[in-house]
Design an enzyme around this catalytic site. Structure first.
Site, PDB file in Angstrom:
ATOM      1  N   ARG A 164       0.811  -1.224   0.000  1.00  0.00           N
ATOM      2  CA  ARG A 164       0.000   0.000   0.000  1.00  0.00           C
ATOM      3  C   ARG A 164       0.848   1.280   0.000  1.00  0.00           C
ATOM      4  O   ARG A 164       0.473   2.291   0.595  1.00  0.00           O
ATOM      5  CB  ARG A 164      -0.960   0.030   1.193  1.00  0.00           C
ATOM      6  CG  ARG A 164      -2.064  -0.995   1.136  1.00  0.00           C
ATOM      7  CD  ARG A 164      -2.963  -0.755  -0.076  1.00  0.00           C
ATOM      8  NE  ARG A 164      -4.202  -1.495   0.036  1.00  0.00           N
ATOM      9  CZ  ARG A 164      -4.381  -2.757  -0.377  1.00  0.00           C
ATOM     10  NH1 ARG A 164      -3.379  -3.414  -0.922  1.00  0.00           N
ATOM     11  NH2 ARG A 164      -5.557  -3.331  -0.260  1.00  0.00           N
ATOM     12  N   SER A 237     -10.955  -0.388   2.654  1.00  0.00           N
ATOM     13  CA  SER A 237     -10.249  -0.588   3.934  1.00  0.00           C
ATOM     14  C   SER A 237      -9.830   0.766   4.488  1.00  0.00           C
ATOM     15  O   SER A 237      -9.140   1.518   3.802  1.00  0.00           O
ATOM     16  CB  SER A 237      -8.981  -1.410   3.722  1.00  0.00           C
ATOM     17  OG  SER A 237      -9.285  -2.667   3.196  1.00  0.00           O
ATOM     18  N   GLU A 333      -5.231   3.687   6.163  1.00  0.00           N
ATOM     19  CA  GLU A 333      -4.859   3.477   4.762  1.00  0.00           C
ATOM     20  C   GLU A 333      -5.403   4.619   3.920  1.00  0.00           C
ATOM     21  O   GLU A 333      -4.803   5.027   2.919  1.00  0.00           O
ATOM     22  CB  GLU A 333      -5.461   2.141   4.305  1.00  0.00           C
ATOM     23  CG  GLU A 333      -4.817   1.550   3.092  1.00  0.00           C
ATOM     24  CD  GLU A 333      -5.810   1.300   1.999  1.00  0.00           C
ATOM     25  OE1 GLU A 333      -6.016   2.214   1.183  1.00  0.00           O
ATOM     26  OE2 GLU A 333      -6.370   0.197   1.948  1.00  0.00           O
TER      27      GLU A 333
HETATM   28  N1  EPU Z   1     -11.472 -10.776   9.028  1.00  0.00           N
HETATM   29  C1  EPU Z   1     -12.157 -10.863  10.197  1.00  0.00           C
HETATM   30  N2  EPU Z   1     -13.105  -9.927  10.476  1.00  0.00           N
HETATM   31  C2  EPU Z   1     -13.391  -8.930   9.605  1.00  0.00           C
HETATM   32  C3  EPU Z   1     -12.666  -8.825   8.416  1.00  0.00           C
HETATM   33  C4  EPU Z   1     -11.707  -9.773   8.135  1.00  0.00           C
HETATM   34  O1  EPU Z   1     -11.951 -11.770  11.005  1.00  0.00           O
HETATM   35  O2  EPU Z   1     -14.288  -8.120   9.906  1.00  0.00           O
HETATM   36  C5  EPU Z   1     -10.492 -11.822   8.704  1.00  0.00           C
HETATM   37  C6  EPU Z   1     -11.017 -12.670   7.537  1.00  0.00           C
HETATM   38  O3  EPU Z   1     -11.824 -13.704   7.960  1.00  0.00           O
HETATM   39  C7  EPU Z   1      -9.739 -13.164   6.899  1.00  0.00           C
HETATM   40  C8  EPU Z   1      -8.743 -12.058   7.187  1.00  0.00           C
HETATM   41  O4  EPU Z   1      -9.295 -11.257   8.235  1.00  0.00           O
HETATM   42  O5  EPU Z   1      -9.312 -14.342   7.501  1.00  0.00           O
HETATM   43  C9  EPU Z   1      -8.482 -11.191   5.970  1.00  0.00           C
HETATM   44  O6  EPU Z   1      -9.698 -10.646   5.505  1.00  0.00           O
HETATM   45  P1  EPU Z   1      -9.947 -10.300   3.965  1.00  0.00           P
HETATM   46  O7  EPU Z   1      -9.578 -11.438   3.104  1.00  0.00           O
HETATM   47  O8  EPU Z   1     -11.325  -9.739   3.860  1.00  0.00           O
HETATM   48  O9  EPU Z   1      -8.878  -9.201   3.639  1.00  0.00           O
HETATM   49  P2  EPU Z   1      -8.333  -7.938   4.459  1.00  0.00           P
HETATM   50  O10 EPU Z   1      -6.948  -8.224   4.877  1.00  0.00           O
HETATM   51  O11 EPU Z   1      -9.304  -7.537   5.499  1.00  0.00           O
HETATM   52  C10 EPU Z   1      -7.251  -6.891   2.318  1.00  0.00           C
HETATM   53  C11 EPU Z   1      -7.224  -5.568   1.622  1.00  0.00           C
HETATM   54  C12 EPU Z   1      -8.527  -5.364   0.837  1.00  0.00           C
HETATM   55  C13 EPU Z   1      -8.671  -6.502  -0.172  1.00  0.00           C
HETATM   56  C14 EPU Z   1      -8.676  -7.824   0.602  1.00  0.00           C
HETATM   57  C15 EPU Z   1      -8.767  -9.035  -0.299  1.00  0.00           C
HETATM   58  C16 EPU Z   1      -5.829  -4.135   3.023  1.00  0.00           C
HETATM   59  C17 EPU Z   1      -5.784  -2.968   3.941  1.00  0.00           C
HETATM   60  N3  EPU Z   1      -7.048  -4.491   2.585  1.00  0.00           N
HETATM   61  O12 EPU Z   1      -8.311  -6.842   3.291  1.00  0.00           O
HETATM   62  O13 EPU Z   1      -8.411  -4.149   0.118  1.00  0.00           O
HETATM   63  O14 EPU Z   1      -9.865  -6.363  -0.925  1.00  0.00           O
HETATM   64  O15 EPU Z   1      -7.451  -7.928   1.376  1.00  0.00           O
HETATM   65  O16 EPU Z   1      -7.522  -9.298  -0.877  1.00  0.00           O
HETATM   66  O17 EPU Z   1      -4.777  -4.697   2.701  1.00  0.00           O
HETATM   67  C18 EPU Z   1      -8.881  -1.829   0.205  1.00  0.00           C
HETATM   68  O18 EPU Z   1      -7.666  -1.644   0.241  1.00  0.00           O
HETATM   69  O19 EPU Z   1      -9.693  -0.866   0.214  1.00  0.00           O
HETATM   70  C19 EPU Z   1      -9.398  -3.185   0.203  1.00  0.00           C
HETATM   71  C20 EPU Z   1     -10.701  -3.444   0.280  1.00  0.00           C
END
Ligand code: EPU
Length: 337
Positions: A164, A237, A333
């Site tokens: 990022r 995010s 972010e």
């Molecule tokens: N999780 C939770 N609770 C929540 C959200 C997530 O327990 O409320 C857990 C999920 O179950 C999973 C892990 O956290 O095991 C990761 O969650 P997720 O796959 O949804 O991805 P993220 O790390 O929360 C990142 C990016 C997103 C992108 C997703 C998918 C960042 C800051 N965010 O989110 O990007 O869509 O991965 O690859 O790195 C964005 O930047 O605006 C964005 C949406």
């Protein structure tokens, strides 16, 4: 170049708050990039380039000139048996560009389907999702250096991409990106490792997915999990996933066995900030006109918040409680102004 004075920024950013800018202009050419940069210097007004405003939170009036990037165009510069080289205007809508490439059969960015924003904004924070980051497809970037008043070409290494982040994010407004050059693959290596992609393909009984299948799967996943900024104010995010040293990770994992984390190197782990926030009880919580999204705790949503300050204050409460429970300071972010 035309400027408008004292304009509401509400239509120009996805949180859609009431904040205003003292001056506003639209950029449709490289010549206008030079003009707006000059205008900002001569009038001693800071300059902010805005794409579609999907990763920004204005917390007060912007005292300066906001220039909306609308430099368009998708041009094929070269094609070989295996690759295409494309030049894309910074103002092109990101998802439109992804769909265009998917339809043509050019792979590399299909996992980044439906991410809001513009092509010019994509390298600034090195957008990423479902195992892919935009940096993996960028060959070079043309940008105007507002300090030296010259045009610069950055090759991929010179962009200093990270999670990022990039040189464009770190050098705060020094460079104005006009065009991004992408290399895409004609026999793409599809990235379906992310569990949820495999699940959707399995549910749809797709064994040999095409680019279109992957893109459609991502669109389904995002639509189910993330709020549509056209319907409900948000900037995706709100926080980054924190990266911590292995020793700190092991200590936390002992105390909180359900902690979700992924190794990022031999010495560090990336924690799922969404999990941390959910574990603090924020998921689905609303205070006034702001809330923590019920399906993804990393997303802050506006239920008609009038001021960006209200949203910022809410994010501060989340940071505090994650800090108190886990000793981790979440970084935003979203760009705060
Ligand atoms: N999780 C939770 N609770 C929540 C959200 C997530 O327990 O409320 C857990 C999920 O179950 C999973 C892990 O956290 O095991 C990761 O969650 P997720 O796959 O949804 O991805 P993220 O790390 O929360 C990142 C990016 C997103 C992108 C997703 C998918 C960042 C800051 N965010 O989110 O990007 O869509 O991965 O690859 O790195 C964005 O930047 O605006 C964005 C949406």
């Amino acid at each position: 170049m035309q400027t408008i004075n004292n304009i509401s920024l509400k239509p120009y950013h996805s949180f859609a708050c009431k904040e205003t800018a003292s001056h506003f202009s639209i950029i449709t050419s490289e010549h206008e990039i030079e003009e707006v940069a000059k205008w900002s210097k001569i009038n001693q007004q800071p300059l902010l380039i805005l794409g579609s405003g999907s990763n920004i939170l204005f917390t007060k009036k912007y005292e300066g000139i906001v220039a909306k990037m609308e430099l368009m165009g998708i041009k094929k510069l070269n094609e070989t048996a295996s690759e295409v080289l494309l030049e894309v205007g910074a103002g092109e809508n990101w998802h439109y560009f992804v769909s265009y490439c998917v339809q043509k059969g050019w792979g590399g960015i299909e996992n980044l389907s439906l991410i809001p924003g513009t092509v010019g904004a994509s390298p600034i924070q090195n957008i990423g999702a479902y195992g892919v980051e935009v940096k993996d497809t960028i060959k070079s970037i043309s940008a105007y250096d507002t300090f030296n008043e010259t045009w610069v070409n950055f090759n991929n290494n010179e962009c200093e991409f990270g999670y990022r982040t990039s040189i464009f994010k770190n050098s705060k407004n020094r460079y104005i990106i006009s065009k991004v050059h992408f290399i895409l693959q004609k026999q793409p290596n599809l990235k379906t490792d992310y569990g949820v992609i495999r699940e959707v393909l399995h549910d749809r009984n797709i064994k040999n997915p095409s680019l279109v299948d992957i893109s459609n799967a991502i669109i389904q996943i995002r639509t189910e999990k993330l709020p549509d900024p056209k319907k409900i104010g948000n900037a995706g995010s709100f926080f980054k996933n924190p990266i911590i040293p292995i020793a700190q990770f092991e200590q936390l994992k002992n105390e909180f066995p359900a902690l979700i984390a992924y190794p990022t190197s031999d010495t560090s782990y990336k924690l799922a900030a969404g999990w941390l926030i959910e574990a603090c009880g924020w998921k689905g919580i609303q205070k006034g006109n702001v809330g923590c999204y019920e399906k993804q705790a990393l997303v802050i949503v506006s239920y008609g918040a009038i001021s960006g300050k209200e949203i910022f204050d809410f994010s501060e409460l989340i940071i505090q409680s994650v800090k108190n429970k886990f000793g981790i300071t979440l970084e935003r972010e979203v760009n705060i102004l």
